[in-house]
Design an enzyme around this catalytic site. Structure first.
Site, PDB file in Angstrom:
ATOM      1  N   LYS A  21       0.836  -1.208   0.000  1.00 43.50           N
ATOM      2  CA  LYS A  21       0.000   0.000   0.000  1.00 43.50           C
ATOM      3  C   LYS A  21       0.871   1.258   0.000  1.00 43.50           C
ATOM      4  O   LYS A  21       0.618   2.202  -0.742  1.00 43.50           O
ATOM      5  CB  LYS A  21      -0.873  -0.045   1.261  1.00 43.50           C
ATOM      6  CG  LYS A  21      -2.107   0.785   1.227  1.00 43.50           C
ATOM      7  CD  LYS A  21      -3.191   0.139   2.077  1.00 43.50           C
ATOM      8  CE  LYS A  21      -2.912   0.128   3.563  1.00 43.50           C
ATOM      9  NZ  LYS A  21      -3.158   1.439   4.202  1.00 43.50           N
ATOM     10  N   GLY A 101      -5.011   7.433   5.784  1.00 49.43           N
ATOM     11  CA  GLY A 101      -4.124   8.463   6.329  1.00 49.43           C
ATOM     12  C   GLY A 101      -2.996   8.776   5.364  1.00 49.43           C
ATOM     13  O   GLY A 101      -2.586   9.936   5.220  1.00 49.43           O
ATOM     14  N   SER A 174       7.289   9.538  11.727  1.00 48.64           N
ATOM     15  CA  SER A 174       6.128   9.223  10.882  1.00 48.64           C
ATOM     16  C   SER A 174       6.528   9.355   9.422  1.00 48.64           C
ATOM     17  O   SER A 174       6.926  10.430   8.971  1.00 48.64           O
ATOM     18  CB  SER A 174       4.975  10.187  11.182  1.00 48.64           C
ATOM     19  OG  SER A 174       4.069  10.188  10.094  1.00 48.64           O
ATOM     20  N   ASP A 321       2.696  -1.187  12.011  1.00 50.17           N
ATOM     21  CA  ASP A 321       1.419  -1.732  11.540  1.00 50.17           C
ATOM     22  C   ASP A 321       1.245  -3.206  11.904  1.00 50.17           C
ATOM     23  O   ASP A 321       0.149  -3.755  11.762  1.00 50.17           O
ATOM     24  CB  ASP A 321       1.302  -1.556  10.017  1.00 50.17           C
ATOM     25  CG  ASP A 321       1.131  -0.089   9.636  1.00 50.17           C
ATOM     26  OD1 ASP A 321       0.745   0.723  10.504  1.00 50.17           O
ATOM     27  OD2 ASP A 321       1.394   0.246   8.465  1.00 50.17           O
ATOM     28  N   ARG A 394      -6.666  -3.913  10.065  1.00 49.46           N
ATOM     29  CA  ARG A 394      -5.622  -4.765  10.681  1.00 49.46           C
ATOM     30  C   ARG A 394      -6.174  -5.517  11.898  1.00 49.46           C
ATOM     31  O   ARG A 394      -5.726  -6.617  12.201  1.00 49.46           O
ATOM     32  CB  ARG A 394      -4.401  -3.928  11.044  1.00 49.46           C
ATOM     33  CG  ARG A 394      -3.823  -3.228   9.807  1.00 49.46           C
ATOM     34  CD  ARG A 394      -2.337  -3.033   9.822  1.00 49.46           C
ATOM     35  NE  ARG A 394      -1.973  -2.160   8.709  1.00 49.46           N
ATOM     36  CZ  ARG A 394      -1.794  -2.544   7.446  1.00 49.46           C
ATOM     37  NH1 ARG A 394      -1.891  -3.809   7.117  1.00 49.46           N
ATOM     38  NH2 ARG A 394      -1.487  -1.676   6.505  1.00 49.46           N
TER      39      ARG A 394
HETATM   40  C1  S3P Z   1       2.576   4.748   6.302  1.00 52.94           C
HETATM   41  C2  S3P Z   1       3.195   5.152   7.474  1.00 52.94           C
HETATM   42  C3  S3P Z   1       2.760   4.722   8.811  1.00 52.94           C
HETATM   43  C4  S3P Z   1       1.878   3.492   8.732  1.00 52.94           C
HETATM   44  C5  S3P Z   1       0.820   3.608   7.672  1.00 52.94           C
HETATM   45  C6  S3P Z   1       1.459   3.792   6.304  1.00 52.94           C
HETATM   46  C7  S3P Z   1       3.072   5.278   5.019  1.00 52.94           C
HETATM   47  O1  S3P Z   1       2.016   5.771   9.403  1.00 52.94           O
HETATM   48  O2  S3P Z   1       1.279   3.253   9.994  1.00 52.94           O
HETATM   49  O3  S3P Z   1       0.014   2.448   7.640  1.00 52.94           O
HETATM   50  O4  S3P Z   1       2.704   4.739   3.961  1.00 52.94           O
HETATM   51  O5  S3P Z   1       3.837   6.240   5.041  1.00 52.94           O
HETATM   52  P1  S3P Z   1       2.729   6.996  10.167  1.00 52.94           P
HETATM   53  O6  S3P Z   1       3.502   7.770   9.197  1.00 52.94           O
HETATM   54  O7  S3P Z   1       1.600   7.804  10.743  1.00 52.94           O
HETATM   55  O8  S3P Z   1       3.558   6.376  11.232  1.00 52.94           O
END
Ligand code: S3P
Length: 441
Positions: A21, A101, A174, A321, A394
């Site tokens: 993803k 997100g 993050s 995750d 999840r």
């Molecule tokens: C992701 C970063 C992580 C992860 C999310 C995917 C990404 O989140 O938990 O499922 O693709 O950059 P955070 O950046 O909030 O830690």
């Protein structure tokens, strides 16, 4: 929808995962910002896929699903037309990132580069996730952003353009925030420097480099300068976060053998393999190759006897995750497992600390919540019971695997949450368990 999952006597199978993803989202968005057209194969599945495509379509990007010549990925190939590193169309509607997100935060980085006002929002879960973490750096770069509830939550109204590079020390590790700033940095004057507290997934850095961006990385510091991006064809490796469910299932089941094909093995994502190996799991990698700057290979997992471990510190962002499914593995391990430094789990698609403890406790596991993690007693004997997914993909898949390992039958409420990232999950579960009874009411 309630799904009933029963204990399986044997686990066997070869599984192909949906495309990763995180890599899929970056491949689509960065190619949309590039100077040509690119093919993205094995693009991720599920509702989060649609979220990214819809937002980019709303900005006038042409994305076409095509029949690929690649016999391995005939159905999941998309052609994306870049906008020649220039301006996107002013959206005529609110951009809807749904439950994703990553879509929200990466697209916000792109909106900050555009000289018009637009609004981006998402579903109820996303509207309750913190956005101050992107508003702050993007505002420092020159974007004008207004949000809800103290200017910290979606929907966000973003007016961008004329950005200047900044030096930014990130308060939390993050990858979404880091990527949002880097995307804005490709169109900012001067250079943008990001200092991370810990290593998080680095797919954006790798892809930007492969697309010719002026980017340099020195330990925890990433520096990016204004860049034109060249289109890049990407074959997305299988999602290691989806693979984690099968790794734990095979490790905890006494009669199991699973092979996972072409899984992404980027070191910033392989925390799950490191933790399971530390616990004593029987995991072998083979056929490791590199595609578009990302390592990937096959993973073979057999039954094993696990031992509890402490999971904390530097490894947490690399396994963030996978913590719900690791908590399940810890229930079957000998001795105690302590998970710390994972308070970020409370602001994912659900509060994953509380959702995991809620579900596994109902199945008879002994575990308690702490502010930033969990304490899990091993040697559990799980017994099927009604559980909820809290509408979190999840958690849904963790409960599905728990149901196969528990005695009796587990009834999973709101089981359709898997559609966010892994639509074929229930079908593949019924295949690897053979005689598993999976019935939907
Ligand atoms: C992701 C970063 C992580 C992860 C999310 C995917 C990404 O989140 O938990 O499922 O693709 O950059 P955070 O950046 O909030 O830690």
């Amino acid at each position: 929808m309630i799904k009933s999952v029963s204990k399986a006597e044997k686990i066997k199978g070869i599984i192909s995962l949906p495309g990763d993803k995180s890599i899929s989202h970056r491949a689509m968005l960065l190619n949309a910002m590039s100077n040509g057209s690119a093919l993205i194969s094995n693009f991720c599945h599920g509702d989060d896929r649609s979220a990214m495509i819809n937002c980019l379509n709303g900005l006038g990007v042409n994305i076409e699903k095509i029949q690929s010549n690649d016999s391995e990925y005939p159905n999941d190939t998309f052609l994306v037309e870049g906008n020649s590193n220039g301006d996107f169309s002013i959206p005529t509607r609110v951009l809807d990132a749904g439950n994703s997100g990553t879509t929200f935060r990466l697209v916000s980085g792109l909106l900050a580069t555009q000289n018009f006002e637009s609004t981006i929002s998402g579903d109820n879960s996303l509207r309750n996730r913190p956005m101050g973490r992107i508003i702050q750096p993007l505002t420092k770069m020159g974007a004008l952003i207004t949000g809800m509830k103290d200017n910290s939550f979606a929907p966000l109204k973003i007016r961008g353009g004329n950005l200047s590079g900044i030096e930014y020390t990130m308060p939390v590790a993050s990858a979404q925030v880091k990527s949002c700033i880097m995307i804005a940095g490709t169109k900012a004057s001067g250079s943008t420097t990001i200092i991370q507290p810990k290593v998080s997934r680095d797919h954006t850095e790798r892809m930007l480099k492969a697309m010719g961006a002026k980017i340099s990385i020195n330990n925890l510091t990433v520096e990016i300068k204004r860049s034109n991006l060249s289109a890049l064809d990407v074959t997305v490796p299988g999602d290691i976060s989806g693979a984690a469910f099968w790794m734990v299932l095979a490790s905890c089941h006494p009669n199991a053998s699973i092979t996972l094909k072409r899984v992404g093995l980027n070191p910033s994502r392989t925390g799950i393999i490191e933790v399971l190996k530390m616990m004593g799991a029987n995991i072998k990698l083979s056929n490791v190759v590199e595609e578009a700057g990302e390592p990937c290979g096959d993973i073979e997992i057999q039954s094993s006897e696990l031992t509890g471990v402490d999971i904390e510190g530097e490894i947490i962002p690399r396994v963030i995750d996978e913590i719900p499914i690791l908590a399940l593995a810890a229930c079957f391990a000998k001795g105690q497992t302590i998970i710390k430094d994972a308070e970020e789990l409370r602001i994912k698609e659900s509060d994953r600390i509380s959702a995991t403890v809620n579900g596994l406790s109902k199945l008879g596991a002994t575990l308690t919540e702490t502010n930033d993690g969990m304490v899990i007693s091993g040697n559990a004997k799980l017994i099927g019971a009604p559980v909820d997914t809290f509408n979190d993909h999840r958690i849904a898949m963790t409960m599905g695997i728990a149901g196969v390992l528990a005695d009796g039958t587990t009834e999973i409420n709101r089981s359709e949450a898997n559609m966010i990232s892994y639509p074929s999950f229930w079908e593949q579960l019924s295949i690897v368990t053979g005689e598993l009874e999976v019935s939907a009411h």
